[in-house]
Design a protein around this motif. Structure first.
Motif, PDB file in Angstrom:
ATOM      1  N   HIS A   1      32.948   6.194  33.277  1.00 27.97           N
ATOM      2  CA  HIS A   1      31.597   5.944  33.047  1.00 27.97           C
ATOM      3  C   HIS A   1      30.687   5.945  33.940  1.00 27.97           C
TER       4      HIS A   1
ATOM      5  N   TRP B   1      32.010  11.286  23.069  1.00 26.02           N
ATOM      6  CA  TRP B   1      33.004  11.496  24.133  1.00 26.02           C
ATOM      7  C   TRP B   1      34.414  11.339  23.549  1.00 26.02           C
TER       8      TRP B   1
ATOM      9  N   MET C   1      24.531  11.430  26.945  1.00 31.90           N
ATOM     10  CA  MET C   1      25.713  11.990  26.167  1.00 31.90           C
ATOM     11  C   MET C   1      25.619  11.410  24.928  1.00 31.90           C
TER      12      MET C   1
ATOM     13  N   VAL D   1      29.918   9.908  34.291  1.00 30.49           N
ATOM     14  CA  VAL D   1      28.987  10.060  32.918  1.00 30.49           C
ATOM     15  C   VAL D   1      27.508   9.859  33.509  1.00 30.49           C
ATOM     16  N   LYS D   2      27.377   8.759  33.976  1.00 29.60           N
ATOM     17  CA  LYS D   2      26.027   7.977  34.426  1.00 29.60           C
ATOM     18  C   LYS D   2      25.424   9.080  35.524  1.00 29.60           C
TER      19      LYS D   2
ATOM     20  N   PHE E   1      26.872  16.507  25.902  1.00 23.57           N
ATOM     21  CA  PHE E   1      25.650  16.046  26.261  1.00 23.57           C
ATOM     22  C   PHE E   1      24.374  16.724  25.576  1.00 23.57           C
TER      23      PHE E   1
ATOM     24  N   GLY F   1      32.925  15.059  27.576  1.00 24.83           N
ATOM     25  CA  GLY F   1      31.712  14.328  27.083  1.00 24.83           C
ATOM     26  C   GLY F   1      30.900  15.695  26.625  1.00 24.83           C
TER      27      GLY F   1
ATOM     28  N   GLU G   1      24.438  12.209  33.712  1.00 25.29           N
ATOM     29  CA  GLU G   1      23.269  11.994  33.392  1.00 25.29           C
ATOM     30  C   GLU G   1      22.041  11.951  34.180  1.00 25.29           C
TER      31      GLU G   1
END
Length: 127
Positions: A52, A123, A120, A55-56, A113, A111, A59
């Motif tokens: 998590h 997943w 995203m 991914v953040k 995007f 992921g 982003e």
């Protein structure tokens, strides 16, 4: 004095001892199982947190600069997350994440995007 050899206390003591040992071994087994489950749960939650967070971070890189490096690594306390970005196809970019824990476990996730919304959209974990 007359000897009483009917044998009442020995079988009773033996039965109580066997009952106590069986209950004790059951509780020890239950405790070990709960500890193992707690450890596995902690490890799974830590892996999910690392995915998590990664991914953040990706982003955030997309929102700030717009271009994701083709390869990179995020280092965490109990592992490292490597990522590899593929060439965007249309407005979708696929990024492969590889988590290597210090315990020796390796987990791979992918992921997808959206470049325009910089979020995203899908997943998947690869087993």
């Amino acid at each position: 004095m007359k000897n009483n050899e009917q044998g009442f206390t020995y079988p009773l003591t033996l039965a109580m001892l066997l009952l106590f040992l069986s209950l004790f071994s059951f509780r020890v087994d239950q405790l070990l199982t709960e500890r193992k489950l707690a450890h596995e749960t902690n490890l799974i939650l830590q892996e999910e947190y690392y995915f998590h967070s990664s991914v953040k971070k990706v982003e955030e890189i997309m929102q700030l600069g717009g271009v994701i490096p083709s390869k990179g690594t995020f280092t965490y306390l109990n592992g490292s997350m490597g990522f590899q970005a593929d060439i965007p196809i249309g407005t979708i970019q696929k990024i492969n994440f590889t988590l290597k824990m210090h315990t020796g476990e390796t987990v791979v996730g992918r992921g997808f995007f959206d470049i325009t919304s910089k979020k995203m959209i899908k997943w998947t974990e690869i087993y």
